[in-house]
Enzyme design. Sequence first.
Site, mmCIF file in Angstrom:
data_model
loop_
_atom_site.group_PDB
_atom_site.id
_atom_site.type_symbol
_atom_site.label_atom_id
_atom_site.label_comp_id
_atom_site.label_asym_id
_atom_site.label_seq_id
_atom_site.Cartn_x
_atom_site.Cartn_y
_atom_site.Cartn_z
ATOM 1 N N LYS A 1 16.705 7.309 -14.835
ATOM 2 C CA LYS A 1 16.517 8.091 -16.058
ATOM 3 C C LYS A 1 17.867 8.662 -16.485
ATOM 4 C CE LYS A 1 13.640 11.872 -17.919
ATOM 5 N NZ LYS A 1 12.553 12.843 -17.636
ATOM 6 N N SER B 1 8.379 12.992 -20.532
ATOM 7 C CA SER B 1 9.646 12.591 -21.089
ATOM 8 C C SER B 1 10.251 11.348 -20.452
ATOM 9 C CB SER B 1 10.639 13.753 -20.955
ATOM 10 O OG SER B 1 10.937 14.000 -19.597
ATOM 11 N N SER C 1 6.296 15.146 -16.766
ATOM 12 C CA SER C 1 7.124 14.059 -17.311
ATOM 13 C C SER C 1 7.270 12.823 -16.432
ATOM 14 C CB SER C 1 8.523 14.585 -17.652
ATOM 15 O OG SER C 1 8.490 15.332 -18.840
#
Lengths: 95, 483
Positions: B76, B151, B175
């Site tokens: 990420k 997210s 998330s």
Amino acid sequence: MSLTAVEVKKIAHLARLAINEADTPKYVSELSTILDFVAQMDKVDTGSILPMAHPLDVTQRLRADEVTEPNQRELFQSIAPSVESGLYLVPQVIE
Amino acid sequence: MHNHTIAELAAGLKAKKFSSKEITEAFLKRIKELDNKLNSFITVCEEQAHKDAQIADAMLAKGNAKPLTGIPIAQKDIFCTQGIKTTCGSKILDNFIAPYDATTITHYKQAGAVLLGKTNMDEFAMGSSNENSFYGPVKNPWDLNRVPGGSSGGSAAAVAARLAPGATGTDTGGSIRQPAALCNLTGLKPTYGRVSRYGMIAFASSLDQGGPMARTAEDVAMMLGVMAGFDTKDSTSVDKPVPDYTATLNDSLAGIKIGLPKEFFNAGLDANIAKVIEAAIKEYEKLGATIHSISLPNCELSVPAYYVVAPAECSSNLARFDGVRYGFRCANPKDLEDLYKRSRGEGFGAEVKRRIMIGTYALSAGYYDAYYLKAQKIRRLISDDFRQAFSQVDFILGPTSPSTAFKIGEKSNDPIKMYLSDIYTIAANLAGLPGMSIPAGFVDGLPVGMQLLGNYFTEARLLNVAHGYQQVTDWHKKTPENF
């Protein structure tokens, strides 16, 4: 909880955020809606409850007072927007 | 090649069926061919991936390979990667080349894993749909008109489309778990303090926790083994030994007590999702679990409390983005205040600005007690609810998300509607507890995730409970048709 445009501008100033005049009504309405939403917390009487700042009840760990980081000024300044002679440049502050 | 799980790829590497170079090239090729449909990567690290694969193949040849040696992993874009652009999904960091590695990145390097690329995300991890990224929305591989969740939406879409066998995520309010649910993945948010936050760009420091996303509980266990551990560079890292998470995957589930919080099965839950979760509960009964009704009475206040605590912490954390030391600077600032205000005003997106302002307000003189202190007290009540629940049961089970993947644009103009996407996941962050989402079925062709919550530091047992279910079901093996 309804915020006014004046309050929203003050919050934006405290947060050092430039917001467009045209966007102010949108922020007024959105931020007021969010504050109304979080006001649900008032349903519960929390008078005697201890606030919880951290999920695990631990005390902050301290480390030995020794230098552990090397000086990397050049590396760090290589990604800065504006640098001269090892200093970060900003608009003139003192006349 | 891309259909293999991490465990299968690792076994193949050990048996010399293929090399890390071959695996890496296969995934890079898929990214090149397919990611234009998904937008799941912000940066593809082709050069770095080839280098890492070469190192991994040398480790494998010498016989000193570790479990993840040679496995390509997508990171990420919230984890700092030295010498590689690290944007956190924001314009304000669009030109930011991280000068150091996050501890998680260091751990993957030491394990011999291959850095495939940096995945798309909601700006500063603020969002539940991945629509808040400066780099554009990510599409859900199960339906390109729908969101992958957020997210960690880029990580979820990439793994679901098998552009990567595994990816990292971070979970501040759901998330990791919510996008895992919306994309049919297995994702784990560890106990707060289990995975180092050093070099993981901070959103809300008392809630943020990094963790793995993959297709099976076994793969997640392998990844967590690499990510978990004490780190002196993170002052809230917990000094506890890391067990071998794969060693206990096959333990018996006979006699485990599973609690169903009545608040997670109320009117707000889609009836079709409820049916899927009920079927999963039946599977656990067959595996020997006993089911108990429990209550988490204060959990309905978790979303309101979260939207004080998280913005308050973010307003403080994001003060560092000032246009002076790194990142975006506005053009022609007329004075220092103008430089700060316009660099931040132009550099941050709408949702980030909303949250900074809410947090600034909640912490400002005269309002602190009514908002921040009040939220911290609610946080204590929520944590006490869990303490009470875990004195009766071993695990808590429910849906991960109140709906399946929603359409792009469906909730983007209504912040509250978007915030409620995380209604079942946020409480675990406030309490600091570990949680997982695992594939449990489908509604109208869209994946449904089941959430499992455990007591502090029970990740090994949680993975065991997830793995047990995956031995008797095949939901986690389903893949989207066009990928």
